[in-house]
Motif scaffolding. Structure first.
Motif, PDB file in Angstrom:
ATOM      1  N   VAL A  25      -3.014   0.275   2.907  1.00  0.00           N
ATOM      2  CA  VAL A  25      -3.371   1.148   4.029  1.00  0.00           C
ATOM      3  C   VAL A  25      -4.149   2.360   3.547  1.00  0.00           C
ATOM      4  O   VAL A  25      -5.168   2.745   4.128  1.00  0.00           O
ATOM      5  N   VAL A  26      -3.698   2.966   2.463  1.00  0.00           N
ATOM      6  CA  VAL A  26      -4.405   4.130   1.919  1.00  0.00           C
ATOM      7  C   VAL A  26      -5.806   3.748   1.455  1.00  0.00           C
ATOM      8  O   VAL A  26      -6.778   4.487   1.669  1.00  0.00           O
ATOM      9  N   ASP A  27      -5.940   2.583   0.831  1.00  0.00           N
ATOM     10  CA  ASP A  27      -7.231   2.159   0.273  1.00  0.00           C
ATOM     11  C   ASP A  27      -8.203   1.645   1.336  1.00  0.00           C
ATOM     12  O   ASP A  27      -9.424   1.800   1.185  1.00  0.00           O
ATOM     13  N   GLU A  28      -7.698   1.033   2.406  1.00  0.00           N
ATOM     14  CA  GLU A  28      -8.555   0.285   3.311  1.00  0.00           C
ATOM     15  C   GLU A  28      -8.675   0.857   4.724  1.00  0.00           C
ATOM     16  O   GLU A  28      -9.511   0.388   5.502  1.00  0.00           O
ATOM     17  N   VAL A  29      -7.870   1.847   5.067  1.00  0.00           N
ATOM     18  CA  VAL A  29      -7.888   2.393   6.425  1.00  0.00           C
ATOM     19  C   VAL A  29      -8.394   3.833   6.385  1.00  0.00           C
ATOM     20  O   VAL A  29      -8.088   4.585   5.458  1.00  0.00           O
ATOM     21  N   ASP A  30      -9.149   4.212   7.388  1.00  0.00           N
ATOM     22  CA  ASP A  30      -9.725   5.562   7.483  1.00  0.00           C
ATOM     23  C   ASP A  30      -8.652   6.541   7.961  1.00  0.00           C
ATOM     24  O   ASP A  30      -8.602   6.934   9.129  1.00  0.00           O
ATOM     25  N   LEU A  31      -7.784   6.937   7.038  1.00  0.00           N
ATOM     26  CA  LEU A  31      -6.694   7.859   7.351  1.00  0.00           C
ATOM     27  C   LEU A  31      -7.146   9.302   7.182  1.00  0.00           C
ATOM     28  O   LEU A  31      -7.908   9.617   6.269  1.00  0.00           O
ATOM     29  N   ARG A  32      -6.637  10.181   8.036  1.00  0.00           N
ATOM     30  CA  ARG A  32      -6.960  11.601   7.906  1.00  0.00           C
ATOM     31  C   ARG A  32      -5.717  12.475   7.811  1.00  0.00           C
ATOM     32  O   ARG A  32      -5.800  13.610   7.330  1.00  0.00           O
ATOM     33  N   THR A  33      -4.603  11.983   8.300  1.00  0.00           N
ATOM     34  CA  THR A  33      -3.373  12.767   8.288  1.00  0.00           C
ATOM     35  C   THR A  33      -2.195  11.878   7.921  1.00  0.00           C
ATOM     36  O   THR A  33      -2.280  10.636   7.960  1.00  0.00           O
TER      37      THR A  33
END
Length: 276
Positions: free
Chosen positions: A59-67
């Motif tokens: 999830v950290v590597d492949e998803v556009d996370l901001r928070t």
């Protein structure tokens, strides 16, 4: 407040501006994300066997996370959209995660193993437990464990799944800087990857609470980072000298070591009678 057991349509989970959907299309990427003005949409075709804490790295590597809220909503969404029944989904997620941690293939396996070896005595309070995998590991090893976290929903989930897994575990929803337990009430207090989530003032209060509650030992672990990992909710960084400063401020004997980050062990037993 994020409720991991909330009702949702089969194959689809929404929380705030995050939407997670499972597709049965048998081709393409297994995990994709799109951020628009409406929010973050994650599409996946994960199999139930793939549900485990190992998803966090993907999830950290492949998803556009901001928070951190994005991260938590996506993880919950992946679990809930893959298996329709909420307790079946979470029980499978926990079983798979514990298996991966205990056989050493999960990202945090080495951290948990190292931390478990530092615990002394029978009773343990784990501060900032989150999903509670470290607390469950200690309980499976025979310790009497209380897992605690500020998020009531997460503690409700952990208590429910622990019952499903037949693992004896107590849970407590509370602020780690203000724990409603008596002085000297457990042998070891642990805080594994908690202090990087709070400001220095609250961090100092958490250490003081841990020392107050522990009869024998406090075990603290933090990552060593150049910059805080904001998608995990990190707000500060640590170096070995920062841990030494925290240890010295307690007035007790302490050691600082490095193993996939930094470890501060504070021995609060002051005489032979308390150390037994």
């Amino acid at each position: 407040m994020l409720d991991p057991l909330a009702t949702c349509p089969p194959g689809r989970w929404t929380h705030g501006d995050v939407e997670v959907m499972r597709t049965l299309v048998p081709h393409g990427d297994t995990l994709t994300s799109l951020r628009s003005r409406r929010g973050l949409t994650v599409t996946h075709r994960l199999r139930p066997s793939e549900l485990s804490d190992r998803l966090a790295t993907r999830v950290v590597d492949e998803v556009d996370l901001r928070t951190r809220e994005d991260f938590e909503a996506v993880i919950v969404g992946l679990v809930r959209s893959t298996v329709a029944d909420p307790m079946a989904a979470w029980t499978l997620y926990y079983r798979n995660s514990l298996r991966d941690l205990l056989v050493g293939v999960a990202p945090f396996a080495s951290v948990h193993e190292y931390g478990a070896d530092l615990v002394v005595g029978e009773s343990v309070l784990d501060l900032g437990s989150c999903f509670g995998f470290f607390a469950l590991r200690l309980a499976l090893a025979g310790h009497r464990v209380t897992a605690s976290d500020i998020c009531d929903g997460t503690m409700t989930l952990l208590a429910t799944v622990a019952g499903e897994l037949d693992v004896p575990l107590h849970t407590l929803a509370c602020d780690a800087g203000d724990v409603p337990l008596p002085d000297d009430s457990v042998d070891t207090v642990t805080a594994v990857h908690l202090l990087e989530h709070v400001d220095p003032g609250l961090g100092a209060r958490i250490v003081a609470e841990a020392v107050r509650i522990a009869r024998r030992r406090v075990v603290i672990a933090v990552p060593f980072e150049d910059e805080p990992t904001t998608c995990h909710g990190h707000v500060r960084t640590f170096a070995a000298d920062d841990l030494r400063h925290l240890g010295a401020a307690t007035g007790h004997r302490f050691t600082v070591t490095e193993h996939h980050g930094g470890w501060l062990v504070i021995d609060v037993s002051n005489d032979a009678e308390r150390a037994r």
